[in-house]
Design a protein around this motif. Structure first.
Motif, PDB file in Angstrom:
ATOM      1  N   TYR A 269      34.777  50.788  44.722  1.00 43.20           N
ATOM      2  CA  TYR A 269      36.000  50.792  43.919  1.00 43.20           C
ATOM      3  C   TYR A 269      35.943  51.887  42.852  1.00 43.20           C
ATOM      4  N   ARG A 270      34.790  52.027  42.221  1.00 42.89           N
ATOM      5  CA  ARG A 270      34.657  53.047  41.181  1.00 42.89           C
ATOM      6  C   ARG A 270      34.795  54.446  41.766  1.00 42.89           C
ATOM      7  N   LYS A 271      34.279  54.665  42.974  1.00 41.96           N
ATOM      8  CA  LYS A 271      34.429  55.966  43.618  1.00 41.96           C
ATOM      9  C   LYS A 271      35.903  56.255  43.904  1.00 41.96           C
ATOM     10  N   ALA A 272      36.632  55.235  44.330  1.00 46.32           N
ATOM     11  CA  ALA A 272      38.065  55.409  44.585  1.00 46.32           C
ATOM     12  C   ALA A 272      38.786  55.850  43.313  1.00 46.32           C
ATOM     13  N   LEU A 273      38.452  55.224  42.174  1.00 45.61           N
ATOM     14  CA  LEU A 273      39.102  55.577  40.908  1.00 45.61           C
ATOM     15  C   LEU A 273      38.629  56.924  40.379  1.00 45.61           C
ATOM     16  N   GLU A 274      37.407  57.288  40.692  1.00 40.58           N
ATOM     17  CA  GLU A 274      36.926  58.617  40.308  1.00 40.58           C
ATOM     18  C   GLU A 274      37.746  59.701  40.994  1.00 40.58           C
ATOM     19  N   LEU A 275      38.088  59.460  42.251  1.00 42.90           N
ATOM     20  CA  LEU A 275      38.874  60.436  43.005  1.00 42.90           C
ATOM     21  C   LEU A 275      40.352  60.364  42.657  1.00 42.90           C
ATOM     22  N   ARG A 276      40.825  59.151  42.332  1.00 43.40           N
ATOM     23  CA  ARG A 276      42.252  58.991  42.013  1.00 43.40           C
ATOM     24  C   ARG A 276      42.394  57.971  40.889  1.00 43.40           C
ATOM     25  N   PRO A 277      42.336  58.443  39.647  1.00 43.18           N
ATOM     26  CA  PRO A 277      42.374  57.519  38.497  1.00 43.18           C
ATOM     27  C   PRO A 277      43.636  56.677  38.401  1.00 43.18           C
ATOM     28  N   ASP A 278      44.710  57.081  39.066  1.00 41.42           N
ATOM     29  CA  ASP A 278      45.961  56.316  39.000  1.00 41.42           C
ATOM     30  C   ASP A 278      46.115  55.363  40.190  1.00 41.42           C
ATOM     31  N   TYR A 279      45.030  55.063  40.881  1.00 39.77           N
ATOM     32  CA  TYR A 279      45.078  54.205  42.069  1.00 39.77           C
ATOM     33  C   TYR A 279      45.249  52.756  41.615  1.00 39.77           C
ATOM     34  N   ALA A 280      46.492  52.342  41.461  1.00 38.11           N
ATOM     35  CA  ALA A 280      46.810  51.053  40.833  1.00 38.11           C
ATOM     36  C   ALA A 280      46.206  49.874  41.583  1.00 38.11           C
ATOM     37  N   LEU A 281      46.236  49.912  42.912  1.00 36.22           N
ATOM     38  CA  LEU A 281      45.770  48.770  43.687  1.00 36.22           C
ATOM     39  C   LEU A 281      44.301  48.469  43.419  1.00 36.22           C
ATOM     40  N   VAL A 282      43.510  49.492  43.134  1.00 34.02           N
ATOM     41  CA  VAL A 282      42.087  49.259  42.874  1.00 34.02           C
ATOM     42  C   VAL A 282      41.895  48.516  41.552  1.00 34.02           C
ATOM     43  N   TYR A 283      42.740  48.791  40.563  1.00 29.98           N
ATOM     44  CA  TYR A 283      42.655  48.024  39.321  1.00 29.98           C
ATOM     45  C   TYR A 283      42.935  46.547  39.583  1.00 29.98           C
ATOM     46  N   TYR A 284      43.875  46.277  40.457  1.00 35.19           N
ATOM     47  CA  TYR A 284      44.154  44.892  40.840  1.00 35.19           C
ATOM     48  C   TYR A 284      42.930  44.267  41.510  1.00 35.19           C
ATOM     49  N   LYS A 285      42.321  45.016  42.416  1.00 42.08           N
ATOM     50  CA  LYS A 285      41.137  44.506  43.112  1.00 42.08           C
ATOM     51  C   LYS A 285      39.982  44.267  42.143  1.00 42.08           C
ATOM     52  N   LEU A 286      39.812  45.174  41.181  1.00 43.68           N
ATOM     53  CA  LEU A 286      38.750  44.991  40.194  1.00 43.68           C
ATOM     54  C   LEU A 286      39.025  43.773  39.306  1.00 43.68           C
ATOM     55  N   GLY A 287      40.291  43.528  39.021  1.00 40.15           N
ATOM     56  CA  GLY A 287      40.627  42.321  38.277  1.00 40.15           C
ATOM     57  C   GLY A 287      40.184  41.077  39.030  1.00 40.15           C
ATOM     58  N   LEU A 288      40.447  41.051  40.340  1.00 41.82           N
ATOM     59  CA  LEU A 288      40.003  39.927  41.164  1.00 41.82           C
ATOM     60  C   LEU A 288      38.480  39.857  41.217  1.00 41.82           C
ATOM     61  N   PHE A 289      37.869  41.030  41.278  1.00 43.89           N
ATOM     62  CA  PHE A 289      36.411  41.123  41.375  1.00 43.89           C
ATOM     63  C   PHE A 289      35.733  40.455  40.175  1.00 43.89           C
ATOM     64  N   TYR A 290      36.290  40.699  39.001  1.00 46.36           N
ATOM     65  CA  TYR A 290      35.683  40.185  37.770  1.00 46.36           C
ATOM     66  C   TYR A 290      36.226  38.825  37.337  1.00 46.36           C
ATOM     67  N   GLU A 291      37.242  38.338  38.016  1.00 45.96           N
ATOM     68  CA  GLU A 291      37.978  37.167  37.533  1.00 45.96           C
ATOM     69  C   GLU A 291      37.080  35.963  37.242  1.00 45.96           C
ATOM     70  N   ASP A 292      36.099  35.710  38.116  1.00 45.21           N
ATOM     71  CA  ASP A 292      35.273  34.520  37.958  1.00 45.21           C
ATOM     72  C   ASP A 292      33.997  34.771  37.159  1.00 45.21           C
ATOM     73  N   THR A 293      33.667  36.057  36.927  1.00 48.78           N
ATOM     74  CA  THR A 293      32.378  36.346  36.290  1.00 48.78           C
ATOM     75  C   THR A 293      32.492  37.041  34.941  1.00 48.78           C
ATOM     76  N   ASN A 294      33.573  37.765  34.720  1.00 44.51           N
ATOM     77  CA  ASN A 294      33.700  38.532  33.484  1.00 44.51           C
ATOM     78  C   ASN A 294      35.177  38.605  33.100  1.00 44.51           C
ATOM     79  N   PRO A 295      35.706  37.570  32.463  1.00 46.42           N
ATOM     80  CA  PRO A 295      37.142  37.518  32.156  1.00 46.42           C
ATOM     81  C   PRO A 295      37.643  38.722  31.365  1.00 46.42           C
TER      82      PRO A 295
END
Length: 332
Positions: A269-295
């Protein structure tokens, strides 16, 4: 982690039409002198195109048209040059002038449709593709472009009719067209017709295994089937062909997430954002990624998703998640 498939990429015929050699509209005897003089500028413009001097070519085509306002192919070539210069509005204007002289040119109607599509004028694009098909009902590229547009507008049934027609026309002509198989395949994938999608995407890959988005889409089919090991094979094939293919990194993140390999998922996911910082869907995925472990990190990424302004697909869901995360973080 909630499974999210990448945004599908459709192929639209974006290639600018080739420049024409001299061919003016029918001229009367009184116009022959003007045509002869205009052709000098027209031929000079074509030489500037060959030399890559597009601004000079544009000036010469304009001079030809000024001398003879019915110069059919000067309008056509001027439209092509405007496209190559990135002047899409100007290209549309010149193609319209061309069609005022020759209204039955399906290629030019299709190209205007592409330009309208690119500039967000969807209704005009749809009308232009329709006119191209009224002139030539077997114009495969226009079927493809209209099908893509209808899919974007949510008319999946209409999209399927045109995309399936594109495949049929190409096969009847003896062509195995990877783009045709790909466009229909990812429509089937979106409709949850996974087996049909896989068959078509394999045909696309067979036509050219080096095309990154064919492999990426096949990776998505295996991700839907919850076969992440196989999906990773295809995402990596896409990246072998194009190491900067952002969608494949997003897909890898999803696949590693299914495998519970969190470090690899996060790295992708971080590589995707490094290549395209405006990749909105990855921010959504990262939100899900951290949802249960790092609010806190989940909230931060969900907020970046909302702030991107590029999509509203999960907006209500994300807003509710942010509110719930903030509420839970304030409880003793």
């Amino acid at each position: 982690m909630k499974r999210v498939i990448e945004g599908f990429l459709f192929a639209i015929a974006l290639v600018a039409l080739p420049v024409m050699s001299a061919r003016a509209a029918d001229a009367g005897a009184q116009d022959k002198g003007a045509v002869a003089e205009a052709t000098k500028y027209f031929d000079r413009a074509n030489k500037f195109v060959e030399a890559g001097s597009l601004p000079r070519a544009k000036q010469e085509y304009e001079k030809a048209i000024k001398l003879y306002p019915k110069y059919l192919d000067a309008y056509y070539n001027l439209g092509v040059v405007c496209e190559k210069l990135g002047q899409k509005g100007g290209a549309i204007d010149e193609y319209k002038k061309y069609l005022e002289i020759k209204a039955d040119d399906a290629d030019v109607w299709n190209q205007i449709g592409v330009l309208y599509d690119e500039t967000g004028s969807k209704m005009e694009a749809r009308n232009a593709y329709g006119k191209a098909l009224a002139i030539n009902p077997k114009y495969g590229r226009a079927h493809n472009n209209l099908g893509v547009l209808l899919k974007e507008e949510g008319d999946l049934k209409g999209a399927e009719q045109h995309l399936a027609m594109f495949v049929k026309l190409e096969e009847e002509a003896g062509r195995q067209n990877g783009d045709a198989y790909y466009s229909l395949g990812i429509l089937y994938l979106q409709e949850a017709r996974d087996k049909d999608a896989k068959l078509l995407l394999q045909k696309a890959i067979d036509t050219d295994p080096s095309v990154p988005h064919y492999n990426n889409a096949m990776g998505d089919t295996y991700l839907v089937e919850k076969r992440p090991d196989q999906s990773i094979v295809y995402y990596q094939k896409a990246l072998e062909k194009d190491p900067k293919y952002v969608l494949a990194y997003g897909g890898l993140g999803d696949a590693y997430g299914q495998l519970k390999e969190r470090d690899k998922a996060l790295s992708s996911y971080r590589k995707a954002l490094e290549l395209r910082p405006d990749y909105a869907l990855v921010y959504y995925k990262l939100g899900l990624f951290y949802e249960d472990t790092n609010p806190a990190d989940a909230i931060k990424n969900f907020e970046k998703y909302l702030q991107s302004g590029k999509t509203v697909e999960y907006r209500d869901e994300v807003a509710a998640k942010i509110e719930a995360l903030k509420l839970s973080s304030t409880k003793p």
